[in-house]
Scaffold this motif. Structure first.
Motif, PDB file in Angstrom:
ATOM      1  N   LYS A  43       0.841  -1.200   0.000  1.00 59.69           N
ATOM      2  CA  LYS A  43       0.000   0.000   0.000  1.00 59.69           C
ATOM      3  C   LYS A  43       0.874   1.246   0.000  1.00 59.69           C
ATOM      4  CE  LYS A  43      -4.029  -2.005   2.286  1.00 59.69           C
ATOM      5  NZ  LYS A  43      -5.031  -1.811   3.375  1.00 59.69           N
ATOM      6  N   GLU A  44       0.259   2.356  -0.356  1.00 61.88           N
ATOM      7  CA  GLU A  44       0.966   3.627  -0.338  1.00 61.88           C
ATOM      8  C   GLU A  44       1.049   4.169   1.091  1.00 61.88           C
ATOM      9  OE1 GLU A  44      -0.198   5.238  -4.828  1.00 61.88           O
ATOM     10  OE2 GLU A  44      -0.828   6.342  -3.059  1.00 61.88           O
ATOM     11  N   ARG A  45       2.012   5.054   1.296  1.00 57.84           N
ATOM     12  CA  ARG A  45       2.132   5.709   2.601  1.00 57.84           C
ATOM     13  C   ARG A  45       0.902   6.584   2.814  1.00 57.84           C
ATOM     14  NH1 ARG A  45       7.869   8.100   4.443  1.00 57.84           N
ATOM     15  NH2 ARG A  45       8.356   6.006   3.684  1.00 57.84           N
ATOM     16  N   GLU A  46       0.307   6.468   3.997  1.00 55.73           N
ATOM     17  CA  GLU A  46      -0.906   7.238   4.269  1.00 55.73           C
ATOM     18  C   GLU A  46      -0.748   8.079   5.525  1.00 55.73           C
ATOM     19  OE1 GLU A  46      -4.329   4.792   5.008  1.00 55.73           O
ATOM     20  OE2 GLU A  46      -3.466   3.846   6.777  1.00 55.73           O
ATOM     21  N   PHE A  47      -1.462   9.180   5.539  1.00 50.37           N
ATOM     22  CA  PHE A  47      -1.454  10.104   6.664  1.00 50.37           C
ATOM     23  C   PHE A  47      -2.135   9.478   7.870  1.00 50.37           C
ATOM     24  CE2 PHE A  47      -1.672  13.977   8.944  1.00 50.37           C
ATOM     25  CZ  PHE A  47      -2.951  14.092   9.462  1.00 50.37           C
ATOM     26  N   VAL A  48      -1.547   9.721   9.043  1.00 48.16           N
ATOM     27  CA  VAL A  48      -2.144   9.267  10.300  1.00 48.16           C
ATOM     28  C   VAL A  48      -2.534  10.457  11.175  1.00 48.16           C
ATOM     29  CG1 VAL A  48      -1.763   7.966  12.431  1.00 48.16           C
ATOM     30  CG2 VAL A  48      -0.858   7.094  10.256  1.00 48.16           C
ATOM     31  N   ALA A  49      -1.556  11.329  11.466  1.00 46.13           N
ATOM     32  CA  ALA A  49      -1.812  12.456  12.358  1.00 46.13           C
ATOM     33  C   ALA A  49      -0.744  13.514  12.144  1.00 46.13           C
ATOM     34  CB  ALA A  49      -1.823  12.008  13.817  1.00 46.13           C
ATOM     35  N   ALA A  50      -1.078  14.759  12.472  1.00 49.33           N
ATOM     36  CA  ALA A  50      -0.112  15.842  12.369  1.00 49.33           C
ATOM     37  C   ALA A  50      -0.394  16.875  13.444  1.00 49.33           C
ATOM     38  CB  ALA A  50      -0.157  16.483  10.983  1.00 49.33           C
ATOM     39  N   ILE A  51       0.664  17.584  13.819  1.00 50.50           N
ATOM     40  CA  ILE A  51       0.545  18.620  14.842  1.00 50.50           C
ATOM     41  C   ILE A  51       1.321  19.841  14.374  1.00 50.50           C
ATOM     42  CG2 ILE A  51       2.528  17.698  16.143  1.00 50.50           C
ATOM     43  CD1 ILE A  51       0.968  18.512  18.717  1.00 50.50           C
ATOM     44  N   SER A  52       0.708  21.011  14.526  1.00 48.98           N
ATOM     45  CA  SER A  52       1.350  22.236  14.084  1.00 48.98           C
ATOM     46  C   SER A  52       2.482  22.614  15.033  1.00 48.98           C
ATOM     47  CB  SER A  52       0.319  23.346  14.010  1.00 48.98           C
ATOM     48  OG  SER A  52      -0.217  23.603  15.304  1.00 48.98           O
ATOM     49  N   TRP A  53       3.290  23.582  14.602  1.00 48.10           N
ATOM     50  CA  TRP A  53       4.324  24.059  15.508  1.00 48.10           C
ATOM     51  C   TRP A  53       3.639  24.720  16.704  1.00 48.10           C
ATOM     52  CZ3 TRP A  53       6.640  29.166  16.294  1.00 48.10           C
ATOM     53  CH2 TRP A  53       5.852  30.204  15.804  1.00 48.10           C
ATOM     54  N   ARG A  54       4.219  24.527  17.837  1.00 43.99           N
ATOM     55  CA  ARG A  54       3.658  24.945  19.129  1.00 43.99           C
ATOM     56  C   ARG A  54       2.463  24.094  19.542  1.00 43.99           C
ATOM     57  NH1 ARG A  54       3.940  31.596  19.569  1.00 43.99           N
ATOM     58  NH2 ARG A  54       6.188  31.759  19.296  1.00 43.99           N
ATOM     59  N   GLY A  55       2.057  23.157  18.711  1.00 47.20           N
ATOM     60  CA  GLY A  55       1.018  22.216  19.111  1.00 47.20           C
ATOM     61  C   GLY A  55      -0.380  22.773  19.157  1.00 47.20           C
ATOM     62  N   GLY A  56      -0.607  23.925  18.525  1.00 52.86           N
ATOM     63  CA  GLY A  56      -1.919  24.541  18.613  1.00 52.86           C
ATOM     64  C   GLY A  56      -3.011  23.824  17.844  1.00 52.86           C
ATOM     65  N   SER A  57      -2.620  23.082  16.818  1.00 56.23           N
ATOM     66  CA  SER A  57      -3.607  22.389  15.995  1.00 56.23           C
ATOM     67  C   SER A  57      -3.154  20.952  15.755  1.00 56.23           C
ATOM     68  CB  SER A  57      -3.767  23.085  14.642  1.00 56.23           C
ATOM     69  OG  SER A  57      -4.233  24.408  14.795  1.00 56.23           O
ATOM     70  N   THR A  58      -4.117  20.061  15.784  1.00 58.49           N
ATOM     71  CA  THR A  58      -3.841  18.659  15.480  1.00 58.49           C
ATOM     72  C   THR A  58      -4.855  18.156  14.461  1.00 58.49           C
ATOM     73  OG1 THR A  58      -5.196  17.938  17.357  1.00 58.49           O
ATOM     74  CG2 THR A  58      -2.836  18.149  17.737  1.00 58.49           C
ATOM     75  N   TYR A  59      -4.439  17.195  13.669  1.00 62.29           N
ATOM     76  CA  TYR A  59      -5.293  16.630  12.627  1.00 62.29           C
ATOM     77  C   TYR A  59      -5.091  15.121  12.625  1.00 62.29           C
ATOM     78  CZ  TYR A  59      -5.172  21.491  11.190  1.00 62.29           C
ATOM     79  OH  TYR A  59      -5.253  22.856  11.182  1.00 62.29           O
TER      80      TYR A  59
END
Length: 124
Positions: A43-59
């Motif tokens: 399978k292709e590499r898939e997104f799991v989670a991300a966090i902005s600098w300073r941690g203000g936003s997560t996805y």
């Protein structure tokens, strides 16, 4: 030049938990967004989670929302992925990345730095 090293992978039964760590060295990446991606065999590499600098936003990817939590400790130059209620379909090599926009991209192409990956295997 920054380097990322993942750790914390392993074998766990379905319903169990693991915490992955991604430590940065060589340069501080505190002004970078950090993300976790995974790649299962064939399978292709898939997104799991991300966090902005300073941690203000997560996805999060829909498939892990409510089960996984991403966090960062900039004093330690480290990002974590707490994975609870693991399922067999979570089995993959997990990679962490860093990208310079600071906006927590969900696209692997935006990430300039990658770790070598850590294997997570969930048995049924």
């Amino acid at each position: 030049q920054g380097q990322l090293v993942e750790s914390g992978g392993g074998l766990v039964q379905a319903g169990g938990s693991l915490r992955l760590s991604c430590a940065a060295s060589g340069r501080t990446l505190s002004d970078y967004s950090r993300g976790w991606f995974r790649q299962a065999p064939g399978k292709e590499r898939e997104f799991v989670a991300a966090i902005s600098w300073r941690g203000g936003s997560t996805y999060y990817a829909d498939s892990v929302k409510g089960r996984f939590t991403i966090s960062r400790d900039d004093a330690r130059n480290t990002v974590y992925l707490q994975m609870n209620s693991l399922r067999p379909e979570d089995t993959a090599v997990y990679y962490c990345g860093a990208e310079s926009s600071g906006l927590a991209s969900m696209w692997a192409r935006d990430y300039a730095y990658w770790g070598q990956g850590t294997q997570v295997t969930v048995s049924s």
